[in-house]
Scaffold this motif. Structure first.
Motif, PDB file in Angstrom:
ATOM      1  N   ALA A 114       0.831  -1.206   0.000  1.00 49.28           N
ATOM      2  CA  ALA A 114       0.000   0.000   0.000  1.00 49.28           C
ATOM      3  C   ALA A 114       0.865   1.255   0.000  1.00 49.28           C
ATOM      4  CB  ALA A 114      -0.930  -0.011   1.212  1.00 49.28           C
ATOM      5  N   SER A 115       2.033   1.194   0.664  1.00 46.19           N
ATOM      6  CA  SER A 115       2.903   2.372   0.733  1.00 46.19           C
ATOM      7  C   SER A 115       3.697   2.569  -0.551  1.00 46.19           C
ATOM      8  CB  SER A 115       3.884   2.229   1.897  1.00 46.19           C
ATOM      9  OG  SER A 115       4.867   1.271   1.577  1.00 46.19           O
ATOM     10  N   GLY A 116       3.678   1.570  -1.429  1.00 46.43           N
ATOM     11  CA  GLY A 116       4.424   1.688  -2.677  1.00 46.43           C
ATOM     12  C   GLY A 116       5.854   1.185  -2.566  1.00 46.43           C
ATOM     13  N   ALA A 117       6.267   0.733  -1.358  1.00 41.02           N
ATOM     14  CA  ALA A 117       7.632   0.198  -1.201  1.00 41.02           C
ATOM     15  C   ALA A 117       7.791  -1.055  -2.056  1.00 41.02           C
ATOM     16  CB  ALA A 117       7.915  -0.113   0.264  1.00 41.02           C
ATOM     17  N   ASP A 118       6.725  -1.816  -2.219  1.00 39.92           N
ATOM     18  CA  ASP A 118       6.702  -2.948  -3.143  1.00 39.92           C
ATOM     19  C   ASP A 118       5.511  -2.791  -4.076  1.00 39.92           C
ATOM     20  OD1 ASP A 118       8.892  -4.874  -2.471  1.00 39.92           O
ATOM     21  OD2 ASP A 118       7.984  -4.704  -0.490  1.00 39.92           O
ATOM     22  N   THR A 119       5.684  -3.248  -5.329  1.00 35.21           N
ATOM     23  CA  THR A 119       4.621  -3.061  -6.318  1.00 35.21           C
ATOM     24  C   THR A 119       3.480  -4.055  -6.096  1.00 35.21           C
ATOM     25  OG1 THR A 119       6.567  -2.936  -7.769  1.00 35.21           O
ATOM     26  CG2 THR A 119       4.434  -2.430  -8.742  1.00 35.21           C
TER      27      THR A 119
ATOM     28  N   GLY B 158      -7.916   1.974   5.971  1.00 36.25           N
ATOM     29  CA  GLY B 158      -7.809   3.001   4.949  1.00 36.25           C
ATOM     30  C   GLY B 158      -6.617   2.838   4.027  1.00 36.25           C
ATOM     31  N   LEU B 159      -5.956   1.673   4.056  1.00 36.97           N
ATOM     32  CA  LEU B 159      -4.825   1.457   3.155  1.00 36.97           C
ATOM     33  C   LEU B 159      -5.345   1.321   1.720  1.00 36.97           C
ATOM     34  CD1 LEU B 159      -2.540  -1.125   5.043  1.00 36.97           C
ATOM     35  CD2 LEU B 159      -2.313   1.350   4.943  1.00 36.97           C
ATOM     36  N   PRO B 160      -4.700   2.001   0.760  1.00 40.64           N
ATOM     37  CA  PRO B 160      -5.153   1.926  -0.640  1.00 40.64           C
ATOM     38  C   PRO B 160      -4.677   0.635  -1.309  1.00 40.64           C
ATOM     39  CG  PRO B 160      -3.277   3.408  -0.465  1.00 40.64           C
ATOM     40  CD  PRO B 160      -3.563   2.922   0.933  1.00 40.64           C
ATOM     41  N   LEU B 161      -5.188  -0.489  -0.817  1.00 41.74           N
ATOM     42  CA  LEU B 161      -4.734  -1.806  -1.255  1.00 41.74           C
ATOM     43  C   LEU B 161      -5.876  -2.529  -1.962  1.00 41.74           C
ATOM     44  CD1 LEU B 161      -2.154  -3.754  -0.527  1.00 41.74           C
ATOM     45  CD2 LEU B 161      -3.853  -4.891   0.892  1.00 41.74           C
TER      46      LEU B 161
ATOM     47  N   LYS C 257      -3.010   2.904  -6.602  1.00 40.60           N
ATOM     48  CA  LYS C 257      -2.252   3.796  -7.489  1.00 40.60           C
ATOM     49  C   LYS C 257      -1.795   3.034  -8.741  1.00 40.60           C
ATOM     50  CE  LYS C 257       1.511   7.193  -7.058  1.00 40.60           C
ATOM     51  NZ  LYS C 257       2.812   6.678  -7.490  1.00 40.60           N
ATOM     52  N   MET C 258      -1.286   1.808  -8.546  1.00 39.37           N
ATOM     53  CA  MET C 258      -0.847   0.998  -9.692  1.00 39.37           C
ATOM     54  C   MET C 258      -2.021   0.718 -10.618  1.00 39.37           C
ATOM     55  SD  MET C 258       2.317   0.210 -10.055  1.00 39.37           S
ATOM     56  CE  MET C 258       2.235  -1.177 -11.196  1.00 39.37           C
ATOM     57  N   ILE C 259      -3.176   0.382 -10.030  1.00 42.00           N
ATOM     58  CA  ILE C 259      -4.355   0.056 -10.834  1.00 42.00           C
ATOM     59  C   ILE C 259      -4.793   1.264 -11.647  1.00 42.00           C
ATOM     60  CG2 ILE C 259      -6.829  -0.491 -10.646  1.00 42.00           C
ATOM     61  CD1 ILE C 259      -6.093  -2.541  -8.540  1.00 42.00           C
ATOM     62  N   ALA C 260      -4.708   2.448 -11.029  1.00 41.52           N
ATOM     63  CA  ALA C 260      -5.143   3.664 -11.717  1.00 41.52           C
ATOM     64  C   ALA C 260      -4.137   4.081 -12.786  1.00 41.52           C
ATOM     65  CB  ALA C 260      -5.330   4.790 -10.700  1.00 41.52           C
ATOM     66  N   GLU C 261      -2.825   3.965 -12.474  1.00 41.04           N
ATOM     67  CA  GLU C 261      -1.812   4.522 -13.373  1.00 41.04           C
ATOM     68  C   GLU C 261      -1.234   3.521 -14.366  1.00 41.04           C
ATOM     69  OE1 GLU C 261       1.058   6.405 -10.874  1.00 41.04           O
ATOM     70  OE2 GLU C 261      -0.382   7.879 -10.121  1.00 41.04           O
ATOM     71  N   LYS C 262      -1.073   2.254 -13.932  1.00 37.45           N
ATOM     72  CA  LYS C 262      -0.439   1.273 -14.824  1.00 37.45           C
ATOM     73  C   LYS C 262      -1.223  -0.028 -14.852  1.00 37.45           C
ATOM     74  CE  LYS C 262       4.196   3.119 -14.164  1.00 37.45           C
ATOM     75  NZ  LYS C 262       5.493   2.969 -13.483  1.00 37.45           N
TER      76      LYS C 262
END
Lengths: 335, 249
Positions: free
Chosen positions: A78-83, A100-103, A222-227
């Motif tokens: 969720a923090s983006g440290a891992d994809t 509330g984690l964006p996972l 974020k990954m789902i939205a952007e890539k």
């Protein structure tokens, strides 16, 4: 002074041309996948996808980051440290969303509950209903809710059984310090058998109507939205890796053994056998590897709400995104 | 000048413990789950020796790098605290607070900041090892006899000369006490650091042994970690005996 300099510039230019020529037109996308434990057959599909070049073919430069007891996959992804991550399971995703984690979960590895309860043959326990009045040990790190659900489905109250916390080791059960212990089908049950303990009965949560899918494949919103194309490529290659692992088990174990240090081949072979059963059960057989079982997730969600382990309703459709799994080519997920 | 007696003592203890293990386990019929026989443990170690060696070297380098960085940082802070009372009053309590937080709590942070690299283990080893060095350096420097400083100054020594010729030599035995504590802590830091995710290392092998309940392997790793710790400690004790032979006044 000048000639060596010229020579080296020419050499560098030549080398650059060579390297440039051998690279694919599009640079590979660097991604990482965080596992919930150290390298072992539980993650064979990921290691196979990497070793057999499935990630590379999908345009991914994938790094596999092993986990451990102090690693929270949900937080790191969720923090983006891992994809991507192979995270705990249905409950873990629900808790992460509540915090509330964006996972988002894009696939589920294990299709049936990997936990089971064991009791000795001479304990007089012949069904879950007989847990009444007995000492039942379980891991208080999440699997206790599965036990609560199982008891409820069998018409028992939590207070009917004396539920105690189970440590890392199976030793207290071997020493008969409690009547019922929790095992995972892919490890502790094998450990018991290896120690020559075969006089036990096994009770599966699925037989009581409780299914909780585990080892969720997760990524960030974020990954789902952007890539989204990278997310799709990762899921395709990972499931392809699993399919290959089950079709070529010996090679898959070789790959896992090479990725870890000091692993015992026999343990890894047994684990892969059990993981295959868990992944090809239920929807894993009828729909394909990695399927998300929304009905069982809804049931787990509702029971967590009932036990007040979850305090707010979670929007399941956004927490568990089935769209990527639906687009995985059939030959990558169907056995 | 050579005295073999102090070196002979630890070796004797080791031999005695080995003999006790060798003789008592079969004699008393200890079940292998509680303590496997030495032969089984050695056989298990031999069966994985290439991986064991790799892991040993990996954990050794994590611990040594973390210790060196922690020692340098600890001595630097110790000197700074001794020089500045304000700094000691303001920063030292922060360090004490940091030391009270279990290192596990920093796990996610360390992984997010430094990834699964060697650096993340070195940072944890550093975090655990710098504090005793800082405190022992400070205490050592505070123990200087003011009359000697006055004597140095009366002969026209400048501050740097007082530090290098008087303060540091006086503090070194105390600093070494801190260093010997720190080297054991840095090994623990390296092993715990590997529990935040890695594929090679004694900590990783220990984790796998616990997970699969491989009792012999657990004992192999206990012995190897113990040997590694003894090796590091012994090396420091040797350096101390050879170069810091004087005692504080």
């Amino acid at each position: 002074m000048n000639l060596p300099l010229k020579c080296s510039i020419a050499a560098i230019a030549f080398a650059a041309a060579l390297v440039g020529g051998s690279l694919p037109a599009k640079a590979a996308e660097a991604v990482s996948v965080r596992l919930k434990w150290v390298a072992q057959a539980q993650f064979a599909g990921v290691y196979v996808a990497k070793a057999k070049g499935f990630y590379e073919e999908a345009g991914l430069d994938a790094t596999i980051n092993p986990g451990g007891p102090n690693i929270n996959v949900e937080t790191l992804v969720a923090s983006g440290a891992d994809t991507f991550g192979i995270a705990s399971g249905t409950e873990g995703v629900l808790y992460a969303r509540e915090k509330g984690l964006p996972l988002t979960c894009i696939g589920m590895s294990q299709q049936m509950t990997p936990f089971a309860y064991v009791a000795y043959d001479d304990s007089g326990i012949n069904s879950v209903k007989d847990f009444k009045g007995k000492t039942v040990a379980t891991w208080m790190t999440g699997p206790q809710f599965t036990l609560y659900s199982v008891l409820a489905h069998e018409g028992l109250a939590q207070s009917d059984a004396n539920i105690v916390s189970q440590p890392f080791s199976m030793q207290p059960f071997i020493d008969k310090q409690y009547d019922v212990a929790t095992v995972t089908l892919y490890n502790e049950l094998n450990t018991l058998k290896e120690q020559g303990i075969n006089n036990i009965k096994i009770f599966l949560p699925d037989d009581s109507g409780v299914t909780t899918q585990q080892d969720s494949i997760v990524t960030s919103e974020k990954m789902i939205a952007e890539k989204p194309e990278v997310v799709q490529a990762f899921l395709n290659a990972t499931l392809k890796g699993w399919k290959y692992a089950f079709e070529n088990k010996s090679e898959a174990v070789d790959i896992v053994m090479a990725a870890g240090s000091g692993l015992e081949r026999k343990h890894q072979e047994l684990m892969l056998e059990e993981i295959e059963k868990l992944m090809r059960a239920k929807l894993g057989g009828s729909e394909g590897l990695g399927a998300i079982d929304m009905a069982s997730i809804k049931a787990v969600h509702d029971s967590l709400i009932e036990y007040k382990a979850l305090n707010t309703e979670i929007d399941l459709e956004s927490a568990f995104d089935q769209s990527f799994w639906a687009k995985v080519p059939a030959d990558a997920k169907s056995m | 000048m050579k005295r073999h007696l102090p070196l002979a003592h630890p070796a004797t203890a080791l031999v005695m413990a080995t003999c006790a293990w060798l003789v008592l386990v079969p004699l008393l019929g200890v079940p292998p789950r509680y303590l496997p026989s030495l032969g089984r443990v050695v056989a298990d170690a031999i069966s994985v020796w290439p991986e064991l060696l790799n892991s040993f070297l990996r954990t050794l380098s994590e611990a040594v790098l973390g210790f060196l960085a922690g020692a340098a940082l600890g001595i630097a802070f110790g000197v700074a605290f001794a020089r500045s009372r304000v700094l000691e009053r303001s920063v030292l309590p922060l360090f004490i607070a940091l030391q009270s937080v279990p290192v596990i709590a920093f796990g996610a942070v360390v992984v997010i900041w430094f990834g699964n690299s060697l650096l993340s283990k070195v940072m944890i080893a550093l975090y655990l090892s710098f504090f005793p060095v800082a405190v022992s350096t400070l205490r050592g420097l505070q123990a200087i006899d003011e009359k000697r400083v006055a004597l140095f100054l009366s002969f026209g020594a400048n501050r740097m000369q007082v530090f290098w010729r008087l303060a540091l030599p006086t503090a070194l035995p105390s600093i070494f006490t801190g260093l010997k504590l720190a080297v054991s802590l840095s090994l623990i830091g390296a092993i715990v650091g590997e529990w935040f995710g890695d594929t090679v290392g004694l900590g990783v092998m220990l984790l796998q042994a616990l997970y699969f309940e491989q009792v012999e392997r657990i004992w192999v790793l206990i012995v190897v970690c113990g040997l590694l710790g003894t090796l590091l400690y012994g090396l420091l004790a040797f350096i101390e005996r050879k170069y810091v032979w004087w005692r504080p006044a």
